[in-house]
Write an enzyme that holds these catalytic residues in place. Structure first.
Site, PDB file in Angstrom:
ATOM      1  N   ASP A   1      -9.465  -8.312 -16.853  1.00 55.13           N
ATOM      2  CA  ASP A   1      -9.591  -9.338 -17.747  1.00 55.13           C
ATOM      3  C   ASP A   1      -8.272 -10.168 -18.327  1.00 55.13           C
ATOM      4  OD1 ASP A   1     -10.317 -11.381 -19.579  1.00 55.13           O
ATOM      5  OD2 ASP A   1     -11.755  -9.960 -20.894  1.00 55.13           O
TER       6      ASP A   1
ATOM      7  N   HIS B   1       0.703  -1.307  -0.092  1.00 55.93           N
ATOM      8  CA  HIS B   1      -0.052   0.045  -0.153  1.00 55.93           C
ATOM      9  C   HIS B   1       0.949   1.306  -0.099  1.00 55.93           C
ATOM     10  CE1 HIS B   1      -3.548   2.347   0.319  1.00 55.93           C
ATOM     11  NE2 HIS B   1      -4.425   1.612   0.952  1.00 55.93           N
TER      12      HIS B   1
END
Length: 446
Positions: free
Chosen positions: A393, A160
């Site tokens: 995807d 992060h």
């Protein structure tokens, strides 16, 4: 017991072309104490029948290596700045590489339609868990797991300190697009948006003193202030088993929540967003289910993207931490008794406070202190539903499930497959409160 996951291969993937060797400073927002952990995403896919697993794995690894060329800091290692201040971080970029894991599991795709049975049920779908992001671990771990029914899961762990949700989702979409690109177009692939480092844009040095920039700066930032623990709040979340929950709110239910919020609001309140009413409803249901003392102060903390709130705006493709925490705060008594409209107004006001001056004051505060949100009375909520994760995807179609590897006490709003306006809410609550929480979440008019 958790399902079995067997690692087939674990390997280090490095950028497929030479990348700069340098040390890059992270911003004050990147270096915050409470961001020194790994964001862990889980995306699940319905694979095509007859899919060539070996070829798919090779494509994913090749795409990862190419994505690491412009995103080369993700192949570096994060460390504390050697100045000894403890507040600043930097990334050493020497193309050290990221960890790629291929695995197989006896999970099946239908399991992910509901909440996991326990917090860590899906833990092994990202087998390498980084406990301390400053101890030399790769900032990025990618695990492709083949499920028992022939489908696939992608687990991603990303430091992060290097990325926020928007930045990590941009990386994942570029990486996934590469994985589904034909060989003839692979070499000419253009990253959209082009990744931008430019962490200096959020340095405090160019900032002039602002209205909040005083010695008592923290007083202007309730997100960093502590509230008294009047009920053993921390002990309860540490000692009591947490039960994962998962609820889907579709467009109809979100509109119903808006009606309830308006009906319990003061006259003259302007429109509420779906995020404002949903987060207020979740926070209120959570607080009521916990049966806390009426004088206990509670906070809802949530991230607010500042890319277009600062002046000048940050450039497209900036993938560092470009958010501050919104903070709604009130007593248990007011939160539970004053109705959804009051709570939604608190969330709305917390968002409205965040302008360019506010962001500057946060950066100033973090540059000179180790300010960090406390956990007492706090529900942290993160909106993953607007990041674009539902579009990642790999050549397997869009993910049928997007969520966290572990469903814990932090509340996540995730996208829902094939339902553009719907949101999945996942949070784990203490066992004694779980049944009441589930009842209240479903009951809009209580």
């Amino acid at each position: 017991m958790g399902s079995t996951v067997h690692v087939i291969e674990a390997t280090i993937v490095t950028p497929s072309e030479p990348t700069p060797t340098r040390v890059l400073a992270l911003s004050a927002l990147d270096s915050q104490l409470f961001l020194r952990f790994t964001i862990e995403y889980l995306l699940v896919y319905n694979a095509h029948p007859g899919l060539d697993r070996r070829a798919t794995t090779a494509r994913v690894k090749a795409a990862l290596a190419k994505a690491l060329i412009p995103y080369y800091p993700l192949a570096g290692r994060v460390r504390a700045k050697p100045d000894g201040s403890g507040t600043g971080l930097e990334v050493v970029c020497r193309a050290q590489g990221v960890l790629f894991i291929e695995a197989r599991s006896d999970h099946n795709v239908n399991e992910f339609e509901k909440a996991p049975r326990f917090v860590t049920q899906w833990r092994k779908l990202l087998s390498f868990h980084v406990a301390d992001v400053l101890k030399g671990a790769p900032p990025l771990v990618v695990q492709l797991t083949w499920l028992k029914d022939g489908n696939a899961a992608l687990g991603v762990g990303i430091n992060h300190c290097l990325c926020d949700g928007i930045g990590s989702a941009e990386f994942l979409n570029s990486f996934a697009e590469l994985a589904s690109t034909s060989q003839t177009k692979f070499a000419e692939f253009k990253f959209k948006p082009k990744p931008v480092w430019d962490r200096h844009l959020l340095n405090p040095s160019p900032f002039k003193p602002t209205r909040n920039n005083t010695n008592n700066n923290s007083l202007s930032h309730p997100e960093f202030n502590r509230v008294p623990d009047l009920c053993g709040f921390l002990a309860r979340f540490s000692n009591e088993r947490l039960v994962p929950t998962s609820f889907i709110f579709d467009k109809t239910s979100l509109n119903e929540l808006k009606k309830v919020a308006f009906s319990t609001s003061r006259p003259g309140e302007s429109n509420y967003t779906s995020f404002e009413v949903l987060s207020a409803h979740i926070w209120r249901s959570w607080a009521r289910a916990l049966s806390l003392p009426s004088n206990q102060m509670l906070k809802l903390l949530f991230s607010i993207d500042v890319r277009n709130r600062v002046k000048p705006s940050l450039p497209s493709g900036y993938y560092g931490n470009a958010f501050v925490l919104g903070c709604a705060q009130t007593s248990v008594k007011d939160l539970t008794e004053k109705g959804l409209g009051y709570v939604t107004m608190l969330v709305k006001r917390a968002k409205e406070r965040v302008d360019s001056e506010f962001v500057k004051s946060v950066v100033e505060l973090l540059s000179h202190s180790r300010a960090c949100p406390d956990s007492v009375g706090v529900l942290i909520l993160s909106q993953w539903s607007r990041l674009g994760l539902e579009k990642v995807d790999l050549g397997l179609g869009k993910p049928v499930h997007v969520g966290p590897i572990c469903c814990d006490r932090y509340c996540l709003l995730s996208p829902v497959f094939n339902q553009t306006d719907a949101v999945k809410v996942m949070v784990a609550v203490p066992t004694a409160a779980a049944q009441r929480y589930e009842h209240l979440v479903r009951s809009f008019y209580l």
